[in-house]
Structures are given as C-alpha cells and as structure tokens.
Motif scaffolding. Structure first.
Motif, short mmCIF file in Angstrom:
data_model
loop_
_atom_site.label_atom_id
_atom_site.label_comp_id
_atom_site.label_asym_id
_atom_site.label_seq_id
_atom_site.Cartn_x
_atom_site.Cartn_y
_atom_site.Cartn_z
N LYS A 1 0.74 -1.20 0.05
CA LYS A 1 0.08 -0.04 0.12
C LYS A 1 0.85 1.11 -0.02
O LYS A 1 1.96 1.27 0.66
CB LYS A 1 -0.82 -0.10 1.17
CG LYS A 1 -1.97 -1.24 1.29
CD LYS A 1 -2.96 -1.05 2.35
CE LYS A 1 -4.25 -1.77 2.18
NZ LYS A 1 -5.04 -1.86 3.39
N PHE A 2 0.36 2.25 -0.73
CA PHE A 2 1.28 3.37 -0.85
C PHE A 2 0.35 4.60 -0.83
O PHE A 2 -0.86 4.69 -1.16
CB PHE A 2 2.08 3.54 -2.14
CG PHE A 2 2.94 2.60 -2.59
CD1 PHE A 2 4.13 2.77 -2.07
CD2 PHE A 2 2.58 1.30 -3.04
CE1 PHE A 2 5.24 1.81 -2.36
CE2 PHE A 2 3.75 0.36 -3.11
CZ PHE A 2 4.98 0.75 -3.02
N CYS B 1 14.64 7.15 -6.07
CA CYS B 1 13.46 6.09 -5.53
C CYS B 1 12.27 6.82 -5.34
O CYS B 1 11.22 6.14 -5.21
CB CYS B 1 14.03 5.77 -4.03
SG CYS B 1 14.12 6.73 -2.84
N GLY B 2 12.08 8.08 -5.41
CA GLY B 2 10.61 8.60 -5.33
C GLY B 2 9.98 8.50 -4.18
O GLY B 2 10.57 8.36 -3.14
N ILE B 3 8.80 7.71 -3.83
CA ILE B 3 7.99 7.55 -2.84
C ILE B 3 8.51 5.99 -2.17
O ILE B 3 7.80 5.57 -1.66
CB ILE B 3 6.46 7.69 -2.93
CG1 ILE B 3 5.97 6.99 -3.96
CG2 ILE B 3 6.40 9.36 -3.09
CD1 ILE B 3 4.19 7.00 -3.91
N GLY B 4 9.13 5.64 -2.93
CA GLY B 4 9.81 4.26 -2.58
C GLY B 4 9.24 2.93 -3.20
O GLY B 4 9.46 1.77 -2.74
N THR B 5 8.29 3.03 -4.33
CA THR B 5 7.80 2.11 -4.83
C THR B 5 8.51 0.92 -5.17
O THR B 5 8.29 -0.23 -4.81
CB THR B 5 6.90 2.55 -6.03
OG1 THR B 5 7.57 3.31 -6.96
CG2 THR B 5 5.62 3.19 -5.69
N VAL C 1 11.13 11.50 0.15
CA VAL C 1 11.89 10.72 0.99
C VAL C 1 10.90 10.35 2.18
O VAL C 1 10.64 9.40 2.71
CB VAL C 1 13.06 11.42 1.65
CG1 VAL C 1 13.73 10.48 2.72
CG2 VAL C 1 13.97 11.56 0.22
N ARG C 2 10.27 11.62 2.71
CA ARG C 2 9.25 11.38 3.88
C ARG C 2 8.06 10.46 3.58
O ARG C 2 7.71 9.52 4.26
CB ARG C 2 8.76 12.88 4.15
CG ARG C 2 7.84 12.75 5.28
CD ARG C 2 6.86 14.13 5.18
NE ARG C 2 5.83 14.25 4.17
CZ ARG C 2 5.74 15.24 3.23
NH1 ARG C 2 6.28 16.51 3.89
NH2 ARG C 2 5.20 15.43 2.24
N GLY D 1 7.21 6.66 5.19
CA GLY D 1 5.97 6.52 5.63
C GLY D 1 5.56 5.30 5.14
O GLY D 1 4.67 4.57 5.83
N ASN D 2 5.69 4.88 3.75
CA ASN D 2 5.35 3.95 3.21
C ASN D 2 6.02 2.70 3.66
O ASN D 2 5.16 1.55 3.53
CB ASN D 2 5.41 4.11 1.48
CG ASN D 2 4.42 5.02 0.86
OD1 ASN D 2 3.37 5.09 1.42
ND2 ASN D 2 5.25 5.69 -0.17
N SER D 3 7.30 2.76 4.06
CA SER D 3 8.05 1.60 4.42
C SER D 3 7.26 1.27 5.89
O SER D 3 7.16 -0.10 6.09
CB SER D 3 9.34 1.90 4.98
OG SER D 3 10.21 1.08 5.21
N LYS D 4 7.07 2.32 6.64
CA LYS D 4 6.25 2.06 7.90
C LYS D 4 4.95 1.26 7.76
O LYS D 4 4.43 0.61 8.41
CB LYS D 4 6.28 3.08 8.73
CG LYS D 4 7.61 3.83 9.33
CD LYS D 4 7.50 4.77 9.94
CE LYS D 4 8.86 5.54 10.62
NZ LYS D 4 8.59 6.79 11.21
#
Length: 493
Positions: A314-315, A354-358, A380-381, A385-388
């Motif tokens: 989920k993103f 990496c953008g929002i980490g997708t 990065v923020r 958040g997406n990682s958590k």
C-alpha cells in the motif's frame, strides 16, 4: 514515462491526457488556433510564409510516431501518416522553418483505423490512435529494436489488454469560450487554447465524471475560471487522482487565490454528487508560469492523501507525489525489473531516484537490504511512511543526490549487489553513471521512460565494464508514442 518526481508538473499543449476530433475516414488539414495577441506579432512573418501541396510517400516513422517523407531533397516529418501510405501534404516554409500538415491520404495503410476519440487531431496528447492496436505494438517494438540493436534483441513488448481508461491522474484546465460560457478541457497541441471535452478515453472514467460535475457547479456557485491574460478569476485547474485498487479519489482545486467563498457548501455539494471522493484539497497557484500546482495547499475534506495498492503493497499518494500513471502496466514492469535483479534474499539493493519508494519497497521482499536515495525531501518522507505502513524492516531511505551517495559508499568500502535506476526522461548524467561504475554493483537494472536517452546511457555503462543481458519493452501509455524499457546489465570486469 514522462516523470517529474514529487513536484507540481508543468502544463503543456502536449498534455498526456487526450482526445480527438472525428475526421471521418481520413484526417484533413487542421487550422491552427492562434490567439489575437500572437497573431498580431506574427503578421510580418505570415506574409513571408509560403505553403504548397506536395505529394509524398511515407518510408517510416520517427521515434515519436510521425511519418518520414522526402520532399525536394529534405527529410520531413508528418503527423498521422503511416509507412507505405501516400498523401497530399501541406508544406509551409517560413525562412528556414518548414512545417507540414496532412491534407489527404491517397493510399491508405491496412493498419489505419478511425480514431475512437473525437478530439484526437486537435488535442495531440495521443499520437497513435489512427493505428490499429497491432500496428501500435509493432511500431513501439521496432522503435526499441532500432535503438537497442547494438546491445541485443529486445523481448516482445508487454502490451495492455484494455488500452484505455488507464490514467489514474487527470488534469483539466478551465476558461471561458467566446460566448462567455465556462468550458473545461485540455490544451490544443502547442497552444494554450482549451479544447472543451467531457471525456478523455485514456482517463479513468470516474475522474472525468467528477470534473464534469465541478464544471456544471461553477455557474451556480458564481465561480469564475482564471484568465491567464487578465490574471483575474478563481479556478485554474482541477487535478484528480484515483486509486485503481482502493477506489479512493482525490480532488485538487487549483485556484489563483486562497479566498474561496462558499467553500463548505461547494465541498458538501460535490460530495453529495460523488460520495466516492475521499479527500478534497485547495492548492493556491498565483504564479504566472507553466507550473500547474502552487506551493500553498489546504485540505478541505478528508486526510489530504489517498492510498492505493501496487504489487501487494500500500502506498500513500499526495497531490504532488509521483506515482506511476498506469498501475496495471507498472506491475508488469516492476515484476520484470525485480526478476532481472535476480534477488536471492541476501543482496544489498540501491534504489536510485527512488521517489516515494515504490520499486525499492517491492524489491525489499526478495532482497537482504534496500537503500533508497531521492533528492526531493517530501518524497523521502513519503517513502519512509510507506515503509512503515507496509511493515518493511529492511529498507532505509535517504535524502540526497544518488550519485554522491554511491561515491561515498564506494569510498567507505561499502558494496551494493544491485543498483536499480529509474531516472526522468532526460536520463542520467555522466556524474551519476560514473558513480555506478565506482560502486561496481554486480548487476544494474535500468528502468527508462525514454529509450533514446537510455541507449546513450547504456553505451557509457557498456564502455565501462558492463554487458547488456536482456531488454524488455513495456507499453505503459497505449495510444501515445511513449514506450518504457527495462534493461538488465551485468558487470564483466
């Protein structure tokens, strides 16, 4: 893909959201829509302009899907002309500038179809709707094969089963027509003239429904569209983002001022018609430039973001965050990229740009450790958040220049097994590519929204010890000339 990671993106006459004008069986000449101000400035030039009708044959296509013809020893490009076709073309010369316009096709290709969109020849956002789906796939495959021939033969392109309704983000501009009626739509190609439209065939249909409701509400709420020339009015644009899996919808009202009279009633009326809307924002853009989104943002309803699912994760998506436009094809692309990385669960993976980490978070399921680097601090923020949100424990995200970061890793004696890079359309620069060479990962996976710049960058990597292993084209934007490619390289030193 045409990326501007986590920033307000620019408006253009070549919008990626499109439609088209019915021209029956053949396209005919289209008059340019020139505003009074620019026309007055061009009067002298127009007097020296010469236009002739030329009979030409199309020998091939450019990388952006235009037909290639020869005329008086010159190579010209003609939009909407297909290989093997003959046609009458209007050739206009002004000094050294030569422009073409398709007038009449005299010998048609068997792959030519009637474009399904009624705005196609005016809008310019789609470039290939006059081709059958089979021909579109062939054209994109041949484009990639021609560019990558020195590295090997690409795999067959990954096409889309339903090549419409795929865009999860739409942007509509508002204005007044000459009868002072409110209109909303997209810019005509290479102009700031709005083409009034109710439906774009590659938008998510729900997004267009929301925009049409807003347009119809404007009169009753005495909401005036913004005028770029007088710099008066309120509503400039509406941005809609749709979670294809979650069904959540974000509406961003881009206004020239933060003073929004009757905003509560407007929000309530919009939600009453569209209860599926989960958040509404007011973005203030009082600049006189080409950026759509301004810096000021206020949440009018909901949490200010929407959530969607990609490859099982989920993103969180904000108004300014970059998120892939076509999630159906993105899943195919990312799965292929991670397959090319040949992860066993032990590798250290660097996710550059990496953008929002997708892609990094998706890769984390098969990697030992993921390091994501992104210049934009807001992205990065979001990545953290997406990682958590997804309970990912083996990924870390850092704000900074990816090239500098990797040089520092190499200087400290740190290693990376795989570098995944997904740069913007301009590709990478030599500084970044040299940092990859210094770090010497065993494998590089290069995702590109522009195979032209990718081919340039691959030459550098191959010259410095890497060999191309596989090339996979992906049709991320059906009906347009854009094609995505993912390439795997292995260190051979």
């Amino acid at each position: 893909m045409n990326k501007r990671k986590n920033s307000g993106y620019r408006k253009s006459g070549k919008n990626r959201n499109k439609s088209e004008k019915q021209y029956g069986q053949q396209p005919t000449a289209r008059r340019s829509r020139t505003g009074g101000k620019s026309q007055g400035a061009n009067d002298g030039r127009e007097r020296s302009k010469k236009t002739v009708t030329a009979e030409v044959s199309c020998s091939g296509l450019t990388n952006d899907g235009k037909g290639i013809v020869q005329w008086k020893g010159k190579r010209l490009e003609v939009a909407h002309l297909m290989p093997g076709e003959t046609a009458e073309v209007l050739v206009s010369t002004t000094g050294r500038t030569v422009k073409t316009e398709l007038k009449r096709i005299t010998n048609r290709s068997k792959d030519r179809v009637k474009p399904p969109c009624s705005y196609y020849y005016d809008c310019g956002g789609c470039q290939l709707q006059h081709m059958s789906e089979r021909a579109q796939k062939r054209v994109k495959q041949e484009t990639v094969e021609a560019l990558m021939k020195s590295f090997g033969k690409p795999e067959p392109i990954m096409a889309m089963d339903h090549p419409y309704d795929y865009r999860n983000k739409s942007h509509t501009t508002f204005g007044l027509n000459k009868n002072r009626q409110i209109i909303g739509g997209l810019y005509a190609q290479n102009t700031h003239d709005i083409i009034p439209m109710d439906r774009c065939l590659i938008h998510d249909p729900k997004a267009d429904e929301v925009v049409n409701t807003i347009k119809n509400m404007m009169k009753s709420f005495k909401m005036q569209p913004y005028n770029e020339d007088t710099r008066r009015g309120f509503l400039r644009h509406v941005l809609v983002k749709v979670g294809k899996v979650s069904g959540e919808i974000m509406v961003v009202l881009v206004a020239a001022t933060s003073v929004f009279k009757g905003k509560n009633n407007f929000v309530n009326a919009l939600r009453k018609t569209h209860p599926e809307i989960t958040t509404i924002l007011l973005n203030v853009n009082n600049r006189n430039d080409s950026m759509v989104l301004g810096d000021q943002e206020k949440v009018l309803f909901g949490k200010g973001t929407i959530t969607d699912t990609l490859c099982g994760l989920k993103f969180d998506i904000s108004a300014k965050s970059f998120y892939q436009i076509n999630p159906v094809q993105t899943e195919k692309l990312y799965k292929k990229a991670i397959e090319m990385a040949q992860l066993t669960g032990k590798e250290t993976v660097v996710d550059a740009y990496c953008g929002i980490g997708t892609i990094g978070l998706i890769a984390s399921k098969k990697a030992g450790k993921v390091i994501g680097i992104e210049l934009n601090k807001d992205a990065v923020r979001d990545a953290i958040g997406n990682s958590k949100r997804n309970g990912v424990k083996n990924a870390r995200f850092y704000q900074g220049d990816a090239g500098h970061f990797m040089v520092q890793m190499a200087a400290r004696g740190e290693k990376a097994d795989v570098v995944i890079m997904d740069p913007p359309r301009s590709g990478s620069d030599e500084a970044f590519l040299s940092s990859v060479v210094k770090l010497q990962p065993k494998r590089v996976v290069y995702v590109s929204c522009n195979p032209v710049t990718q081919e340039r960058d691959l030459k550098y990597l191959v010259k410095n010890g890497y060999a191309v292993e596989s090339i996979q084209p992906v049709d991320m934007f059906p009906q347009t000339n854009h094609v995505e490619t993912v390439v795997s390289l292995e260190l051979k030193l």
